[in-house]
Enzyme design. Sequence first.
Site, PDB file in Angstrom:
ATOM      1  N   ASP A 175      49.127  41.565  49.488  1.00 14.20           N
ATOM      2  CA  ASP A 175      49.535  40.181  49.211  1.00 14.20           C
ATOM      3  C   ASP A 175      50.955  39.867  49.700  1.00 14.20           C
ATOM      4  OD1 ASP A 175      47.102  40.121  47.778  1.00 14.20           O
ATOM      5  OD2 ASP A 175      48.106  40.680  45.914  1.00 14.20           O
ATOM      6  N   GLU A 179      41.510  31.517  47.379  1.00 17.23           N
ATOM      7  CA  GLU A 179      42.785  32.007  46.818  1.00 17.23           C
ATOM      8  C   GLU A 179      43.785  32.130  47.970  1.00 17.23           C
ATOM      9  OE1 GLU A 179      41.748  35.810  45.075  1.00 17.23           O
ATOM     10  OE2 GLU A 179      41.364  36.718  47.001  1.00 17.23           O
TER      11      GLU A 179
HETATM   12  O1  FUB Z   1      46.059  41.368  44.607  1.00 19.71           O
HETATM   13  C1  FUB Z   1      45.268  40.758  43.625  1.00 19.71           C
HETATM   14  C2  FUB Z   1      44.533  39.593  44.197  1.00 19.71           C
HETATM   15  O2  FUB Z   1      43.770  40.012  45.311  1.00 19.71           O
HETATM   16  C3  FUB Z   1      45.410  38.501  44.755  1.00 19.71           C
HETATM   17  O3  FUB Z   1      45.962  37.680  43.769  1.00 19.71           O
HETATM   18  C4  FUB Z   1      44.448  37.824  45.649  1.00 19.71           C
HETATM   19  O4  FUB Z   1      45.006  36.911  46.541  1.00 19.71           O
HETATM   20  C5  FUB Z   1      43.799  39.017  46.322  1.00 19.71           C
HETATM   21  O5  FUB Z   1      44.572  39.481  47.397  1.00 19.71           O
END
Ligand code: FUB
Length: 324
Positions: free
Chosen positions: A16, A223
């Site tokens: 991330d 996301e």
């Molecule tokens: O790293 C945890 C979660 O996985 C993140 O919040 C998302 O964007 C995905 O990468």
Amino acid sequence: MKKQNTPLITNIFTADPSAHVFNDRIYIYPSHDIPHNGEDNDNGDEYQMRDYHILSMDDTSDEVIDHGEALHQDQVPWVSEQLWAPDVVYKNNTYYLVFPARDKEGNFRIGIAESDKPEGPFNPRADYIKGSFSIDPCSFIDDDEQVYIYFGGLWGGQLEKYRNGVFDIKNKEPKGDETAVFPKVAPMLDDMSEFKSAPQDLVILDESGKPLTGGDEDRRYFEDPWMHKYNGKYYFSYSTGTTHKIVYAVGDNPMGPFTYQGVVLEPVIGWTTHHSIVEYHGKWYLFYHDSEYSGGINHRRCVKYCELNYNEDGSIQSITPEYK
Ligand code: FUB
């Protein structure tokens, strides 16, 4: 600079990445994946991060510095677990680390921790941002110094459970032709204490001006929001989750609406994909993660980067990750 498309560091697993340029260096704000043997599920329970390490690099050598622990969950009074994808913004002579985690009731919220140095350590506030929810905050500062927070993630990130900021466990992800759940955006007060106004939908339209639908899994938001500006236009990029792409949409206003344009990054090894886009010394770079180094284990990811190029009309040239 470090060789492109290789892990920035391997002493810990990182994911991330939010990349920014401060003091002529690239600082990377990643999550810190913890190795364990638990199973993956749709709630994201496998992502058990507990602290943040900030990385930095420049173009004078291939060294990437891990600045060590910058914030631990035990320092944050409102947090119970899962320090997920963070970002940072510089304003008021302060570096504000903006991060999501589960509160004591198990709901994701977004908090802020402050430092006078880009690498921290960061001092957390006692409580999360009032009215915040879900995950993956991206903090974008516009030319007029207004800071906007973009956030939201489906499934484990709980975004589909909220309507107008109110949580209801019965709310479901829209399917088929139903209008998609959109990411949220809120401007911050100048002192960064609170949202200036309640989070609202960041609407993403298709080429005919219709809002994207829940069934359009190749294009709808899942996301990982990121905002950058190029030639006076706002570029909003994000992960499509179930179809594992990073895509982007363009608009004239940081609060939207945005119109879908195309793919930034084709699927990488691993279920999740997550990115940031940054300009450094006249070139543009994509920071991303994948699970190649761990042999495909979803929660053991490594941050990498590569160059990103635009066409003359402002469109982004899609990147296909190369694996041997
Ligand atoms: O790293 C945890 C979660 O996985 C993140 O919040 C998302 O964007 C995905 O990468």
